[in-house]
Design an enzyme around this catalytic site. Structure first.
Site, PDB file in Angstrom:
ATOM      1  N   ASN A   1     -82.981  43.504  45.217  1.00  0.00           N
ATOM      2  CA  ASN A   1     -82.026  44.555  44.880  1.00  0.00           C
ATOM      3  C   ASN A   1     -82.638  45.631  43.995  1.00  0.00           C
ATOM      4  O   ASN A   1     -83.520  45.360  43.188  1.00  0.00           O
ATOM      5  CB  ASN A   1     -80.827  43.941  44.133  1.00  0.00           C
ATOM      6  CG  ASN A   1     -80.104  42.912  44.956  1.00  0.00           C
ATOM      7  OD1 ASN A   1     -79.507  43.230  45.969  1.00  0.00           O
ATOM      8  ND2 ASN A   1     -80.162  41.660  44.522  1.00  0.00           N
TER       9      ASN A   1
ATOM     10  N   HIS B   1     -81.507  47.063  48.976  1.00  0.00           N
ATOM     11  CA  HIS B   1     -82.756  46.425  48.566  1.00  0.00           C
ATOM     12  C   HIS B   1     -83.873  47.461  48.628  1.00  0.00           C
ATOM     13  O   HIS B   1     -83.806  48.410  49.404  1.00  0.00           O
ATOM     14  CB  HIS B   1     -83.058  45.226  49.467  1.00  0.00           C
ATOM     15  CG  HIS B   1     -82.226  44.027  49.151  1.00  0.00           C
ATOM     16  ND1 HIS B   1     -82.761  42.770  48.971  1.00  0.00           N
ATOM     17  CD2 HIS B   1     -80.889  43.892  48.962  1.00  0.00           C
ATOM     18  CE1 HIS B   1     -81.786  41.909  48.690  1.00  0.00           C
ATOM     19  NE2 HIS B   1     -80.644  42.565  48.687  1.00  0.00           N
TER      20      HIS B   1
ATOM     21  N   CYS C   1     -86.554  39.361  48.416  1.00  0.00           N
ATOM     22  CA  CYS C   1     -85.976  39.394  49.762  1.00  0.00           C
ATOM     23  C   CYS C   1     -86.558  38.248  50.572  1.00  0.00           C
ATOM     24  O   CYS C   1     -87.757  38.261  50.884  1.00  0.00           O
ATOM     25  CB  CYS C   1     -86.280  40.730  50.440  1.00  0.00           C
ATOM     26  SG  CYS C   1     -85.634  40.839  52.115  1.00  0.00           S
TER      27      CYS C   1
ATOM     28  N   ARG D   1     -76.308  36.216  40.016  1.00  0.00           N
ATOM     29  CA  ARG D   1     -76.090  35.429  41.227  1.00  0.00           C
ATOM     30  C   ARG D   1     -77.115  35.768  42.310  1.00  0.00           C
ATOM     31  O   ARG D   1     -78.031  35.000  42.573  1.00  0.00           O
ATOM     32  CB  ARG D   1     -74.658  35.656  41.754  1.00  0.00           C
ATOM     33  CG  ARG D   1     -74.161  34.556  42.716  1.00  0.00           C
ATOM     34  CD  ARG D   1     -74.746  34.586  44.107  1.00  0.00           C
ATOM     35  NE  ARG D   1     -74.469  35.819  44.828  1.00  0.00           N
ATOM     36  CZ  ARG D   1     -74.973  36.104  46.025  1.00  0.00           C
ATOM     37  NH1 ARG D   1     -75.808  35.247  46.618  1.00  0.00           N
ATOM     38  NH2 ARG D   1     -74.696  37.247  46.629  1.00  0.00           N
ATOM     39  N   ASP D   2     -77.021  36.926  42.877  1.00  0.00           N
ATOM     40  CA  ASP D   2     -77.918  37.291  43.970  1.00  0.00           C
ATOM     41  C   ASP D   2     -79.367  37.385  43.503  1.00  0.00           C
ATOM     42  O   ASP D   2     -80.291  37.080  44.260  1.00  0.00           O
ATOM     43  CB  ASP D   2     -77.472  38.632  44.564  1.00  0.00           C
ATOM     44  CG  ASP D   2     -78.119  38.915  45.906  1.00  0.00           C
ATOM     45  OD1 ASP D   2     -78.516  37.965  46.586  1.00  0.00           O
ATOM     46  OD2 ASP D   2     -78.224  40.102  46.270  1.00  0.00           O
TER      47      ASP D   2
ATOM     48  N   HIS E   1     -75.088  48.305  48.748  1.00  0.00           N
ATOM     49  CA  HIS E   1     -75.925  47.207  48.231  1.00  0.00           C
ATOM     50  C   HIS E   1     -77.302  47.385  48.869  1.00  0.00           C
ATOM     51  O   HIS E   1     -77.515  46.996  50.017  1.00  0.00           O
ATOM     52  CB  HIS E   1     -75.296  45.868  48.627  1.00  0.00           C
ATOM     53  CG  HIS E   1     -76.047  44.671  48.147  1.00  0.00           C
ATOM     54  ND1 HIS E   1     -75.496  43.745  47.283  1.00  0.00           N
ATOM     55  CD2 HIS E   1     -77.297  44.216  48.418  1.00  0.00           C
ATOM     56  CE1 HIS E   1     -76.375  42.777  47.048  1.00  0.00           C
ATOM     57  NE2 HIS E   1     -77.489  43.050  47.728  1.00  0.00           N
TER      58      HIS E   1
END
Length: 318
Positions: A259, A219, A250, A25-26, A217
């Site tokens: 991520n 990055h 990002c 998803r992300d 979470h």
């Protein structure tokens, strides 16, 4: 890969960590090229059979804004469900929630920024107003007996206002806690966090919500993700998000990675003797295959190294 009997977890660190895979998803949401549903399904299936117990699989938002996620229903209906694994979906409103419910999501995810500038710039409302919009979704999820997870974006920094105060993070966490969230993610959306700052933010968040229900979470924009994860482990955080092969990017830092890669996270955790129940080999294979399918470099250092090592070993037997 389980913890060898002779390897002891350093004092004070969790002995087991939950890894939330967000690549489907992300990660894919931030890939520029369109990814067919069949590839998404294959990726999720491979991840599900690796031992992962939480996979962020789809996003039920307007296709106008996120066309990559327009096939969420097809993907969620086509995957092989592994017992004990939670398949979650991002749901920004009631329409999204209803779609996620029809598609069979086990958990719905809502989100809000810790930065007023970010909230106003991106969704044209204040933080308080944004979270208030999620009340119907939260109530519906609880009524349906579904897990509810929230993500606090820009918890370590904002691309518009810069520094974000810990009090602001604590306030957003408290608001999400009042909605009945089962888990809350503290997200370094632009990857500017450093270990000391991360510990301050995690401590602030823990004062408003149970530490055992917080997740990190991170990055890797500035190469600090693994260091920030270790810093979080030191204060007791035992759940982290990652993306297989470092999928995604990002959108607020041109050319930056997104991520932290799942392969890199697992290598760190297993090296510390922390159990995850996840096969690193299976994740490395999945990361190699999805990178090949997308025609892009594998952004996991561990994944790239192990795949190269495997190729060399195979070549030596020819």
């Amino acid at each position: 890969m389980q913890r060898p009997p002779s390897l002891r977890v350093p004092t004070g660190l969790p002995t087991r960590v939950k890894v939330v895979e967000v690549g489907p998803r992300d990660g894919l949401q931030n890939e520029r090229q369109y990814v067919p549903a069949s590839i998404k399904v294959d990726l999720i299936n491979r991840l599900g059979h690796s031992g992962l117990t939480a996979i962020e699989s789809a996003s039920f938002v307007s296709p106008k804004w996120v066309p990559q996620m327009a096939d969420g229903h097809e993907v969620m209906q086509s995957i092989d469900r592994v017992p004990g694994t939670t398949y979650s979906a991002l749901t920004p409103n009631m329409k999204g929630f209803e779609s996620a419910m029809r598609a069979g999501a086990d958990e719905v995810v809502i989100f809000g920024a810790a930065s007023e500038a970010f909230s106003n710039r991106n969704i044209n409302c204040s933080i308080a107003e944004s979270i208030q919009r999620f009340e119907p979704v939260a109530n519906a999820a609880k009524a349906a007996g579904m897990r509810l997870r929230a993500s606090v974006s820009c918890a370590l920094g904002c691309p518009y206002q810069g520094k974000v105060h810990t009090d602001a993070v604590r306030d957003v966490v408290a608001r999400f806690a009042d909605l009945g969230c089962d888990e809350i993610d503290i997200a370094d959306t632009i990857g500017v966090g450093t270990p000391g700052r991360v510990q301050e933010v995690m401590d602030a968040a823990a004062s408003a919500f149970g530490l055992d229900r917080l997740a990190g979470h991170f990055h890797d924009t500035y190469g600090q993700a693994l260091a920030n994860i270790l810093a979080s482990l030191e204060v007791g955080v035992s759940a982290f998000h990652s993306s297989v092969a470092g999928l995604g990017g990002c959108p607020y830092a041109a050319g930056a990675t997104g991520n932290v890669a799942t392969e890199d996270l697992l290598y760190l955790l297993h090296g510390l003797g922390i159990e995850t129940g996840i096969s690193l080999d299976a994740i490395v294979e999945a990361g190699g295959l999805i990178s090949e399918a997308l025609g892009r470099p594998n952004l996991s250092r561990v994944g790239s190294a192990l795949l190269a090592k495997r190729a060399n070993l195979c070549g030596s037997t020819d």
